[in-house]
Design an enzyme around this catalytic site. Structure first.
Site, short mmCIF file in Angstrom:
data_model
loop_
_atom_site.label_atom_id
_atom_site.label_comp_id
_atom_site.label_asym_id
_atom_site.label_seq_id
_atom_site.Cartn_x
_atom_site.Cartn_y
_atom_site.Cartn_z
CB CYS A 118 -0.94 0.02 1.20
SG CYS A 118 -2.12 -1.33 1.15
CG HIS A 260 -3.46 3.52 2.21
ND1 HIS A 260 -3.84 3.15 0.94
CD2 HIS A 260 -3.49 2.38 2.96
CE1 HIS A 260 -4.08 1.86 0.92
NE2 HIS A 260 -3.88 1.37 2.13
CG ASN A 290 -6.66 -0.94 0.98
OD1 ASN A 290 -5.97 -0.39 0.13
ND2 ASN A 290 -6.16 -1.46 2.08
N1 COA Z 1 -18.89 -9.30 8.26
C1 COA Z 1 -19.38 -9.61 9.45
N2 COA Z 1 -18.62 -9.95 10.50
C2 COA Z 1 -17.29 -9.95 10.32
C3 COA Z 1 -16.71 -9.62 9.09
C4 COA Z 1 -17.56 -9.31 8.03
N3 COA Z 1 -17.10 -8.97 6.81
N4 COA Z 1 -15.37 -9.71 9.21
C5 COA Z 1 -15.10 -10.07 10.47
N5 COA Z 1 -16.29 -10.23 11.15
C6 COA Z 1 -16.49 -10.60 12.54
C7 COA Z 1 -15.33 -11.37 13.13
O1 COA Z 1 -15.43 -12.73 12.81
C8 COA Z 1 -15.50 -11.10 14.59
O2 COA Z 1 -16.51 -11.96 15.07
P1 COA Z 1 -16.39 -12.61 16.55
O3 COA Z 1 -16.37 -11.43 17.49
O4 COA Z 1 -17.60 -13.46 16.64
O5 COA Z 1 -15.09 -13.35 16.55
C9 COA Z 1 -16.08 -9.67 14.64
O6 COA Z 1 -16.59 -9.42 13.32
C10 COA Z 1 -15.06 -8.61 15.00
O7 COA Z 1 -13.89 -8.84 14.22
P2 COA Z 1 -12.65 -7.90 14.31
O8 COA Z 1 -11.59 -8.44 13.42
O9 COA Z 1 -12.32 -7.65 15.75
O10 COA Z 1 -13.26 -6.56 13.70
P3 COA Z 1 -12.59 -5.15 13.58
O11 COA Z 1 -13.46 -4.15 14.21
O12 COA Z 1 -11.14 -5.18 13.96
O13 COA Z 1 -12.66 -4.90 12.01
C11 COA Z 1 -11.20 -4.92 10.11
C12 COA Z 1 -11.97 -5.74 11.12
C13 COA Z 1 -10.46 -5.85 9.18
C14 COA Z 1 -12.20 -4.09 9.32
C15 COA Z 1 -10.21 -3.97 10.85
O14 COA Z 1 -9.48 -4.70 11.80
C16 COA Z 1 -9.26 -3.28 9.93
O15 COA Z 1 -9.65 -2.51 9.07
N6 COA Z 1 -7.94 -3.48 10.14
C17 COA Z 1 -6.93 -2.83 9.36
C18 COA Z 1 -6.87 -3.45 8.02
C19 COA Z 1 -5.97 -2.70 7.11
O16 COA Z 1 -5.87 -1.53 7.20
N7 COA Z 1 -5.34 -3.42 6.21
C20 COA Z 1 -4.58 -2.88 5.18
C21 COA Z 1 -3.48 -2.02 5.65
S1 COA Z 1 -2.81 -1.22 4.27
#
Ligand code: COA
Length: 333
Positions: A118, A260, A290
């Site tokens: 990224c 970003h 993204n």
């Molecule tokens: N739809 C519904 N539920 C989902 C889901 C989806 N698409 N994806 C994950 N979940 C669930 C998980 O399974 C988890 O369930 P559980 O509590 O029963 O285990 C719950 O939602 C919470 O998951 P979590 O991973 O803690 O959510 P979050 O608030 O951290 O959001 C991301 C997840 C990926 C959106 C977030 O962590 C994120 O954006 N991280 C950075 C990613 C990033 O920037 N990557 C690129 C960098 S360049």
């Protein structure tokens, strides 16, 4: 303060390309245990673009690059260097940039790829800045292009909802104009201790490409979402602050923050840490998701088209990506 250099690296043209196919959160509800509400509130994404069967990182990069050249009113033969920033190259080699160079007819350029995921575009911009400021080259085309839809596991709801395809390009030119203009600074960093946070484990490695790795889904993105989120907020806020301090610019003097586009909540948390008003942040995540190395140059091209960037304005770019890699740049338009 920025040490004085012989020349300046000014932005002469911009362009973007987004595939026609739109994949909405509602569409994803049909194939995944997810909801529009979950994706929107956790990420800010409503829809993303998906490359057609006959599109790839090089074809999208070509379209964006062509527009940047045309907006700069520059002939392809005048380009000295084509840098394509991508983690989704058409083939392992030659570089995606060589395919783009051929299609553009940029016959006098050195063409190669940057792999900083990224952060690729900011890394590419920083390289171009050095060549232009020393006077070595006159015109450099920096393109971010990604076919992310080809490296996400469409059954993994925690990653596939995040990514989209597209390309953005910026044509930089050398200028000897006296007033500050163009890239005022760039800062780029990596921390290889964090390679596990976001990774596509498949590759050449010690065994070469093998069927087992393909069967084990190793050619798809694996991500520790929560850990990445925390690191991203901290590093992006710090590197943006560093850019402002380096240029002795106050937050009020920045007209637009072009971050970003990984997650709306990451950007909001960075803005809060820096005490930066949300209305001066340019976001595209709601429509494109993204797009990795393409996200910042797409933002630049779109903001330019919407008249949100005017001559004399100062913008700050900030990014964090896999590697871990991160960086910032300050541009005076
Ligand atoms: N739809 C519904 N539920 C989902 C889901 C989806 N698409 N994806 C994950 N979940 C669930 C998980 O399974 C988890 O369930 P559980 O509590 O029963 O285990 C719950 O939602 C919470 O998951 P979590 O991973 O803690 O959510 P979050 O608030 O951290 O959001 C991301 C997840 C990926 C959106 C977030 O962590 C994120 O954006 N991280 C950075 C990613 C990033 O920037 N990557 C690129 C960098 S360049």
């Amino acid at each position: 303060m920025n040490p004085s250099s012989l020349f300046k690296a000014a932005v002469a043209g911009t362009g973007s390309y987004l595939p026609d196919k739109v994949l909405t959160n509602k569409d994803l509800e049909n194939t995944l245990d997810t909801s529009d509400e979950w994706i929107t509130t956790r990420t800010g994404i409503k829809e993303r673009r998906i490359a057609a069967d006959n599109e790839s990182a090089s074809t999208m990069a070509f379209e964006a690059g062509k527009k940047a050249l045309s907006s700069a009113r520059l002939e392809p033969e005048q380009v000295d260097m084509v840098i394509v920033c991508t983690s989704t190259p058409d083939v392992l080699f030659p570089s995606t940039a060589c395919f783009v160079q051929k299609e553009l007819g940029a016959v006098n350029s050195a063409a190669y790829d940057i792999s900083a995921v990224c952060s690729g575009f900011v890394f590419g911009l920083s390289i171009a800045e050095q060549y232009l400021k020393t006077g070595r080259y006159d015109h450099i085309l920096v393109i971010g292009s990604e076919a992310n839809s080809r490296i996400v596991d469409w059954s993994d709801r925690s990653t596939c909802i995040l990514f989209g395809d597209g390309a953005g390009a910026v044509l930089l030119k050398k200028t000897d104009q006296e007033e500050p203009v163009g890239i005022l600074s760039s800062h780029i960093y990596s921390d290889g201790a964090l390679t596990d946070l976001i990774v596509v484990p498949g590759g050449i490695g010690t065994t070469g490409v093998n069927k087992q790795d393909i069967d084990d889904n190793k050619y798809f993105i694996k991500m520790s979402g929560n850990a990445t989120f925390k690191v991203a907020v901290k590093r992006m806020a710090n590197v943006i602050q560093e850019a402002l301090d380096f240029n002795e610019i106050k937050m009020e003097e920045v007209s637009l923050l072009l971050p970003h586009q990984a997650n709306q909540r990451i950007v909001s948390a960075v803005a809060e840490k820096l005490n930066f008003p949300e209305e001066k942040i340019y976001m595209t995540i709601q429509k494109y998701g993204n797009t990795s190395a393409a996200s910042i140059p797409i933002g630049i091209a779109d903001a330019m088209e919407e008249g949100k960037i005017k001559p004399g304005d100062v913008s700050v770019l900030g990014v964090v990506g896999a590697g871990l890699t991160w960086g910032s740049a300050v541009i005076k338009w």
